[in-house]
Design a protein around this motif. Structure first.
Motif, short mmCIF file in Angstrom:
data_model
loop_
_atom_site.label_atom_id
_atom_site.label_comp_id
_atom_site.label_asym_id
_atom_site.label_seq_id
_atom_site.Cartn_x
_atom_site.Cartn_y
_atom_site.Cartn_z
N MET A 1 44.83 54.51 40.02
CA MET A 1 44.71 54.80 38.59
C MET A 1 45.62 53.89 37.78
SD MET A 1 46.54 56.54 36.08
CE MET A 1 47.59 57.71 36.91
N ILE A 2 46.86 53.67 38.26
CA ILE A 2 47.79 52.78 37.55
C ILE A 2 47.25 51.34 37.58
CG2 ILE A 2 50.12 51.78 37.58
CD1 ILE A 2 51.10 54.49 38.78
N GLY A 3 46.67 50.93 38.71
CA GLY A 3 46.05 49.61 38.79
C GLY A 3 44.93 49.48 37.75
N GLY A 4 44.20 50.57 37.52
CA GLY A 4 43.15 50.58 36.51
C GLY A 4 43.71 50.47 35.10
N GLN A 5 44.80 51.16 34.85
CA GLN A 5 45.46 51.05 33.53
C GLN A 5 45.88 49.60 33.30
OE1 GLN A 5 45.21 53.72 31.84
NE2 GLN A 5 46.61 55.37 32.42
N TYR A 6 46.40 48.99 34.36
CA TYR A 6 46.85 47.60 34.23
C TYR A 6 45.69 46.68 33.87
CZ TYR A 6 48.59 42.98 35.33
OH TYR A 6 48.92 41.65 35.26
N LEU A 7 44.54 46.85 34.57
CA LEU A 7 43.36 46.04 34.24
C LEU A 7 42.96 46.27 32.79
CD1 LEU A 7 41.02 46.41 37.36
CD2 LEU A 7 42.50 44.49 36.75
N ASP A 8 43.09 47.52 32.34
CA ASP A 8 42.69 47.88 30.98
C ASP A 8 43.57 47.17 29.93
OD1 ASP A 8 40.99 49.14 29.29
OD2 ASP A 8 41.94 51.10 29.41
N VAL A 9 44.89 47.18 30.12
CA VAL A 9 45.76 46.53 29.13
C VAL A 9 45.66 45.02 29.24
CG1 VAL A 9 47.41 48.46 29.09
CG2 VAL A 9 47.92 46.47 30.51
N ASN A 10 45.35 44.53 30.44
CA ASN A 10 45.36 43.10 30.68
C ASN A 10 44.05 42.42 30.29
OD1 ASN A 10 47.47 41.45 31.56
ND2 ASN A 10 46.28 40.88 33.37
N GLY A 11 42.96 43.22 30.26
CA GLY A 11 41.66 42.68 29.87
C GLY A 11 41.05 41.79 30.95
N GLY A 12 39.77 41.48 30.75
CA GLY A 12 39.12 40.49 31.62
C GLY A 12 38.52 41.03 32.90
N ALA A 13 38.78 42.31 33.22
CA ALA A 13 38.27 42.84 34.50
C ALA A 13 36.82 43.26 34.35
CB ALA A 13 39.11 44.03 34.93
N GLU A 14 36.10 43.30 35.47
CA GLU A 14 34.75 43.87 35.49
C GLU A 14 34.83 45.35 35.15
OE1 GLU A 14 31.70 42.47 36.22
OE2 GLU A 14 32.72 40.52 36.16
N LEU A 15 33.89 45.81 34.35
CA LEU A 15 33.87 47.21 33.93
C LEU A 15 33.79 48.15 35.13
CD1 LEU A 15 33.96 48.28 31.06
CD2 LEU A 15 31.48 48.45 31.08
N GLU A 16 33.01 47.78 36.13
CA GLU A 16 32.83 48.64 37.30
C GLU A 16 34.16 48.85 38.04
OE1 GLU A 16 30.72 46.39 36.33
OE2 GLU A 16 28.95 47.64 35.98
N GLU A 17 34.88 47.73 38.24
CA GLU A 17 36.16 47.80 38.96
C GLU A 17 37.19 48.59 38.14
OE1 GLU A 17 37.01 47.31 41.82
OE2 GLU A 17 39.11 46.71 41.98
N LEU A 18 37.21 48.31 36.82
CA LEU A 18 38.12 49.03 35.93
C LEU A 18 37.90 50.54 36.04
CD1 LEU A 18 40.11 49.06 33.50
CD2 LEU A 18 38.13 48.87 32.00
N HIS A 19 36.65 50.98 35.99
CA HIS A 19 36.37 52.41 36.00
C HIS A 19 36.54 53.03 37.39
CE1 HIS A 19 35.61 52.47 31.89
NE2 HIS A 19 34.43 51.90 31.90
#
Lengths: 255, 255
Positions: A139-157
């Protein structure tokens, strides 16, 4: 089999009387503020319903279910901070840092995480806490992708939402000590449920998937995820009727 | 018996090659930045020395010792944040939120805590992780007293500094599974060591105890804590010579 509302009442009661570490002193007031601010309690209800489907008294998984809700609460408290989402309102009330100050909100989030682990460690086997912590790191890794931008939506979620949904089911499996080979269909079901939850969230908020794929396509993806979830449930030899109902209600929810 | 410098090299090597959860992605870079920023590694060295005093290979307690250092690192990353101590420099380098942004620093602190628990959960018994989390909650309670003001200095330091020192010893006791009745003198020693560390810190920084009691009285309190620590060690039937040396070096340290 208890209905979702009965399970929700069970977890609400447990959270309301939960003993937090005395060493935390008055910090506990701010933790309780965030913990008792309402919310659907969807994750702990799923945990309790999974236990009951497997013939286990829901009461036995209450500490694990509550631990997951504490992790969810911790993630919201830190997410709302000015440096992250900067949300001043959470569930119709001032968010933690508005109510208690940013310093206290940071510490309250930390302590909610710690109490969650403490609850998960109340079981004789460390497997329960391992499940909780692995999901939290995801979940924290997901938050990081969220603030950092650029990640695939599928991986983020998968990380930001999916990990805690899989843990909702996984924690019950670990508490009842279901053998690993039998866990796979349950975990696949949980992953579909997490995806479904996120897709419907995006439909309600008109963001995420909806911005990328449009409303109709997102609705179609949600219906497909729900169908896969129900099909996985149908293949599991357990009393899954309450979980079928929860899946159905996630498709049609309006808040 | 290995000297403190050898134990320090052991923990440095372990931390340097530590695998962090893959789900954390590039957040791991910011975690490693904070974790590898130097420091005395006093807590993990104490943990390793305690294990060796009890006839256990220090390598066996490395995950627990590293877990404690990760908790310490997590506490510094969050402590340095603008809403808390607002420190821009940590160990001669930009602190985490200056280097990576405040959002990333908050998440990196959260994830360091999570990885610490994961390491503690690598043992078959949940007692190791329970020890770590109880100490962490005490430390967070101490931070809360610190930002909130008004607390007794003794209680503040018992929580903020003492808890992690007691855990440095306590984690080793749990890994070697020393029976509870035999743990008491070890834990009393650890509490004196934590007090000694804090008193010398205040002497070096000219704050805390020094502002309340003055330099001479604080020095006297430190010497008394060291004497009690050595006396407790002398009463323990184990190979405590390295721990005696560490206690001595804490009295006379200049940084």
């Amino acid at each position: 089999m208890r209905a979702p509302d009965e399970l929700r009442a069970l977890i609400e009661g447990y959270l309301h009387t939960l003993d937090l570490s005395a060493d935390l002193g008055e910090l506990r007031d701010s933790m309780r503020y965030s913990l008792e601010g309402g919310g659907k309690r969807i994750r702990p209800v799923l945990c309790l319903a999974t236990a009951e489907a497997l013939g286990c008294e829901p009461e036995r998984v209450l500490p694990a279910a509550a631990a997951l809700e504490l992790v969810h609460s911790f993630s919201l408290v830190h997410d709302d901070l000015p440096a992250l989402d900067d949300d001043a309102v959470r569930r119709g009330r001032p968010s933690a840092h508005i109510q208690w100050g940013e310093d206290v909100a940071i510490l309250a989030g930390d302590a909610l995480f710690g109490e969650a682990v403490r609850l998960a460690l109340s079981y004789p086997s460390p497997a329960v806490a391992r499940e909780l912590v692995a999901a939290t790191q995801g979940m924290i890794g997901g938050q990081y992708l969220d603030v950092n931008g650029g990640a695939e939506l599928e991986e983020l979620h998968r990380l930001k939402t999916g990990c805690l949904f899989v843990a909702a089911i996984g924690l019950a499996l670990e508490v009842v000590e279901l053998p690993a080979p039998e866990q796979a269909p349950w975990r696949a079901f949980a992953a579909e449920l997490g995806l479904l939850f996120q897709l419907v969230d995006d439909l309600l908020d008109r963001d995420g998937y909806v911005l990328v794929h449009g409303v109709e396509e997102t609705r179609r993806l949600a219906d497909e995820a729900a169908a896969r979830a129900q099909s996985l449930l149908a293949g599991i030899d357990a009393g899954t009727s309450v979980l079928e109902g929860i899946t159905e209600s996630l498709v049609s929810r309006t808040s």
